[in-house]
Design a protein around this motif. Sequence first.
Motif: not given
Length: 236
Positions: A25-36, A40-48
């Motif tokens: 899973l890769v989630s991108r955090i909304p930046e609003g009106r600011s430009a980068r 900004r990304l958050v990564f999650l690897i889930f192994i079951c």
Amino acid sequence: MHINGFTTNEPYEQSKFVPPCHHILVSRIPEGRSARKQPRLVFLIFICIPVSPGNSRMIILTGRNFALWIDQVVPRWIYHIGQNLIICSDMYLLHIEEKKLMETGFSNWLKVCFVPTKSDAKVVAFRKWLKKYSGGQVDWGNGLLPPTPPREQLMDRYWSHVVNCSSCNGAYKGLNALKVALQVFSVAAVAMVAAAKQGMISVAARNTLAVAAVLWFVASKWLSYFYLQMLPLSCL
């Protein structure tokens, strides 16, 4: 969807199922009106990993590409407490759900699982993949689900995680020692105030010892919260 898994795309999230047991899973955090320049990304690897009927081994890897300094300050066991709380909140529900699926048959899973929301789409997709490429279930041969274990065993996090995790095991021992030391200091301070004869120590010193005793006792209770999160339920 194909034998090598499937992907999902949402406005701020992308995920990929990689058979037989990886979810990325890769989630991108909304930046609003600011430009980068770099999102900004958050990564999650889930192994079951299925181990035996009714038992799986979970491995969770997380990461992000921002605020990396936090990992140098916050110890790993703090994150593990939060992750274990989430897992434990679902553990009993998943156990009961698996029992119901076994009773009704895995091909009829929609009869016992209510998945009406958009966030359930991945569950539906996984079940479709499992039905198409694995007959709807893990092939255990004639393996049957074991009887429902005691609550202490089902919800255990001490023997299943803490004793095997260097960070949590070290914190468990350290917090216990610190908690006991603070309680000893608190009792010693109260004893000193009570035993001191009138005039032997100043009023300011007596008040300081009294306040210190209260603070040490409160601190030991605060540490107990983290300590109890790691104990076997049989000890609670």
